[in-house]
Design a protein around this motif. Structure first.
Motif, PDB file in Angstrom:
ATOM      1  N   ARG A  72       8.212  -0.324   3.628  1.00 58.70           N
ATOM      2  CA  ARG A  72       6.857  -0.284   4.199  1.00 58.70           C
ATOM      3  C   ARG A  72       5.807  -0.242   3.100  1.00 58.70           C
ATOM      4  O   ARG A  72       4.741  -0.863   3.222  1.00 58.70           O
ATOM      5  CB  ARG A  72       6.713   0.912   5.123  1.00 58.70           C
ATOM      6  N   ALA A  73       6.076   0.479   2.020  1.00 57.83           N
ATOM      7  CA  ALA A  73       5.134   0.566   0.900  1.00 57.83           C
ATOM      8  C   ALA A  73       4.984  -0.792   0.226  1.00 57.83           C
ATOM      9  O   ALA A  73       3.869  -1.192  -0.143  1.00 57.83           O
ATOM     10  CB  ALA A  73       5.607   1.609  -0.112  1.00 57.83           C
ATOM     11  N   ILE A  74       6.081  -1.506   0.097  1.00 55.25           N
ATOM     12  CA  ILE A  74       6.022  -2.846  -0.504  1.00 55.25           C
ATOM     13  C   ILE A  74       5.217  -3.788   0.384  1.00 55.25           C
ATOM     14  O   ILE A  74       4.397  -4.573  -0.110  1.00 55.25           O
ATOM     15  CB  ILE A  74       7.444  -3.380  -0.761  1.00 55.25           C
ATOM     16  N   LYS A  75       5.421  -3.709   1.693  1.00 52.24           N
ATOM     17  CA  LYS A  75       4.668  -4.555   2.632  1.00 52.24           C
ATOM     18  C   LYS A  75       3.177  -4.244   2.577  1.00 52.24           C
ATOM     19  O   LYS A  75       2.340  -5.140   2.609  1.00 52.24           O
ATOM     20  CB  LYS A  75       5.200  -4.379   4.060  1.00 52.24           C
ATOM     21  N   ARG A  76       2.827  -2.958   2.501  1.00 55.83           N
ATOM     22  CA  ARG A  76       1.413  -2.582   2.396  1.00 55.83           C
ATOM     23  C   ARG A  76       0.813  -3.090   1.089  1.00 55.83           C
ATOM     24  O   ARG A  76      -0.321  -3.578   1.057  1.00 55.83           O
ATOM     25  CB  ARG A  76       1.260  -1.065   2.504  1.00 55.83           C
ATOM     26  N   PHE A  77       1.564  -2.963   0.015  1.00 54.56           N
ATOM     27  CA  PHE A  77       1.102  -3.468  -1.280  1.00 54.56           C
ATOM     28  C   PHE A  77       0.882  -4.980  -1.216  1.00 54.56           C
ATOM     29  O   PHE A  77      -0.128  -5.494  -1.688  1.00 54.56           O
ATOM     30  CB  PHE A  77       2.121  -3.118  -2.369  1.00 54.56           C
ATOM     31  N   GLU A  78       1.837  -5.683  -0.611  1.00 54.46           N
ATOM     32  CA  GLU A  78       1.727  -7.136  -0.462  1.00 54.46           C
ATOM     33  C   GLU A  78       0.492  -7.510   0.360  1.00 54.46           C
ATOM     34  O   GLU A  78      -0.247  -8.423  -0.008  1.00 54.46           O
ATOM     35  CB  GLU A  78       2.992  -7.661   0.220  1.00 54.46           C
ATOM     36  N   LYS A  79       0.246  -6.808   1.461  1.00 54.73           N
ATOM     37  CA  LYS A  79      -0.937  -7.070   2.296  1.00 54.73           C
ATOM     38  C   LYS A  79      -2.223  -6.814   1.503  1.00 54.73           C
ATOM     39  O   LYS A  79      -3.197  -7.553   1.628  1.00 54.73           O
ATOM     40  CB  LYS A  79      -0.915  -6.209   3.551  1.00 54.73           C
ATOM     41  N   MET A 130      10.337   2.821   1.669  1.00 53.09           N
ATOM     42  CA  MET A 130      10.067   2.016   0.480  1.00 53.09           C
ATOM     43  C   MET A 130       9.643   0.602   0.863  1.00 53.09           C
ATOM     44  O   MET A 130       8.725   0.059   0.271  1.00 53.09           O
ATOM     45  CB  MET A 130      11.322   2.014  -0.403  1.00 53.09           C
TER      46      MET A 130
END
Length: 137
Positions: free
Chosen positions: A3-10, A1
């Protein structure tokens, strides 16, 4: 979860970089247009004080935009960069822009003291952050 937030943020940061780049390009073109129009309008090659202040204000605004783009691209993409130092630098540039285009005749002494206090507080804060970073590293 996480990692998904970090990808979304990027992804959001990349969109912001593209949008800020478009805004900077358009504002630079507008600045060039304003300068050209002011120079070719009578009296030719002469600018009055209000035109100069407008040009300087827009110029500083573009510089602030460049600093924001740098902040977004570098600071938020790299985890090791100190966000506080970059934010303080952008704030100092923004207040410097305000001071450059300021019409001192229209402000009270108290307002000028307030602006001076803001400049002093930002400068001291930036100095302390730099000092902390140099002591730590």
């Amino acid at each position: 979860m996480l990692r998904a937030i970090k990808r979304f943020e990027k992804g959001i940061i990349m969109v912001l970089v593209v949008l800020m780049s478009v805004v900077l390009l358009l504002s630079t073109l507008e600045l060039a247009w304003i300068i050209i129009v002011d120079i070719i309008s009578p009296p030719v090659l002469l600018l009055d004080i209000s035109e100069l202040l407008d040009i300087f204000g827009l110029f500083m605004l573009v510089l602030i935009g460049i600093e924001l783009l740098d902040t977004i691209a570098k600071t938020y993409m790299a985890e090791s960069v100190d966000h506080a130092q970059i934010v303080m630098a952008v704030a100092i540039i923004a207040i410097a822009r305000k001071v450059i285009i300021l019409d001192v005749k229209e402000l009270s002494g108290l307002a000028l003291l307030g602006i001076a206090a803001i400049i002093l507080a930002l400068s001291v804060g930036y100095f302390l952050i730099k000092k902390r970073d140099s002591a730590a590293g």
